[in-house]
Design a protein around this motif. Sequence first.
Motif, PDB file in Angstrom:
ATOM      1  N   UNK A  43       0.847  -1.184   0.000  1.00 19.87           N
ATOM      2  CA  UNK A  43       0.000   0.000   0.000  1.00 19.87           C
ATOM      3  C   UNK A  43       0.884   1.237   0.000  1.00 19.87           C
TER       4      UNK A  43
ATOM      5  N   UNK B 295       3.802   0.923   2.634  1.00 17.32           N
ATOM      6  CA  UNK B 295       3.465  -0.063   3.646  1.00 17.32           C
ATOM      7  C   UNK B 295       3.710  -1.469   3.108  1.00 17.32           C
TER       8      UNK B 295
ATOM      9  N   UNK C 128       3.366  -5.400   3.757  1.00 16.11           N
ATOM     10  CA  UNK C 128       2.498  -6.284   4.517  1.00 16.11           C
ATOM     11  C   UNK C 128       3.338  -7.331   5.244  1.00 16.11           C
ATOM     12  N   UNK C 129       3.018  -7.517   6.522  1.00 14.59           N
ATOM     13  CA  UNK C 129       3.792  -8.453   7.336  1.00 14.59           C
ATOM     14  C   UNK C 129       2.874  -8.998   8.415  1.00 14.59           C
ATOM     15  N   UNK C 130       2.935 -10.289   8.660  1.00 20.80           N
ATOM     16  CA  UNK C 130       1.995 -10.906   9.600  1.00 20.80           C
ATOM     17  C   UNK C 130       2.178 -10.422  11.027  1.00 20.80           C
ATOM     18  N   UNK C 131       3.391  -9.994  11.381  1.00 18.48           N
ATOM     19  CA  UNK C 131       3.643  -9.523  12.742  1.00 18.48           C
ATOM     20  C   UNK C 131       3.501  -8.009  12.852  1.00 18.48           C
ATOM     21  N   UNK C 132       2.841  -7.414  11.878  1.00 13.70           N
ATOM     22  CA  UNK C 132       2.655  -5.969  11.936  1.00 13.70           C
ATOM     23  C   UNK C 132       3.264  -5.317  10.723  1.00 13.70           C
ATOM     24  N   UNK C 133       2.430  -4.634   9.960  1.00  7.70           N
ATOM     25  CA  UNK C 133       2.924  -4.021   8.734  1.00  7.70           C
ATOM     26  C   UNK C 133       4.053  -3.051   9.010  1.00  7.70           C
ATOM     27  N   UNK C 134       4.980  -2.951   8.093  1.00 10.66           N
ATOM     28  CA  UNK C 134       6.111  -2.048   8.201  1.00 10.66           C
ATOM     29  C   UNK C 134       5.859  -0.850   7.300  1.00 10.66           C
ATOM     30  N   UNK C 135       6.099   0.322   7.839  1.00  4.57           N
ATOM     31  CA  UNK C 135       5.898   1.556   7.087  1.00  4.57           C
ATOM     32  C   UNK C 135       7.238   2.242   6.860  1.00  4.57           C
TER      33      UNK C 135
END
Lengths: 112, 116
Positions: free
Chosen positions: B33, B95, B97-104
């Motif tokens: 994103x 952004x 996408x990551x299962x443990x919390x998206x990285x920006x």
Amino acid sequence: DAGITQSPRHKVTETGTPVTLRCHQTENHRYMYWYRQDPGHGLRLIHYSYGVKDTDKGEVSDGYSVSRSKTEDFLLTLESATSSQTSVYFCAITPGLNQPQHFGDGTRLSIL
Amino acid sequence: AQTVTQSQPEMSVQEAETVTLSCTYDTSENNYYLFWYKQPPSRQMILVIRQEAYKQQNATENRFSVNFQKAAKSFSLKISDSQLGDTAMYFCAFMKLKSTGNQFYFGTGTSLTVIP
């Protein structure tokens, strides 16, 4: 309004002292983040959390630690503050995967 | 690693005119994103617009629209009918996408001044 409160909003302290910044959210979101904002660098990720007691490092984590003992609070600690850590610190939450971040109002930290 | 580049540190535009802020990014991800955030002098970070990479249609929010070129990894923001309240720092964000919390990942920002 994402219900994010940062405290304090402003702080001035001396080199070598410990500092803790608090981020509090009211919406029970899982994901929380700490950034620092410096001129010419934009926002850089320090640490983030994906649940209670679950945290991971960002790109500028040296000199910082975090804790999350309950869902609503994410604490950022500078164990021994240095002048290079003078910055504006932002907390952010993500309501869920595929969602944008929502930010707190920031904390201006000055280390003399 | 993902990088986001905003090559225009400062821009200005006459009130009621149109201005375009540029953003490029580098990634090997296929699904992600993109966002534009506005930061006025009050220091608040305000979401302006978002774009899903899998959507070819460019996002639009009132006077704000984007030109998303996935192959070129470009994501520019167009502000039409500029208003004095648009004066702010604008950040482009990626952004992952990551299962443990998206990285920006954020660009360094473009300071926009709307001139009366």
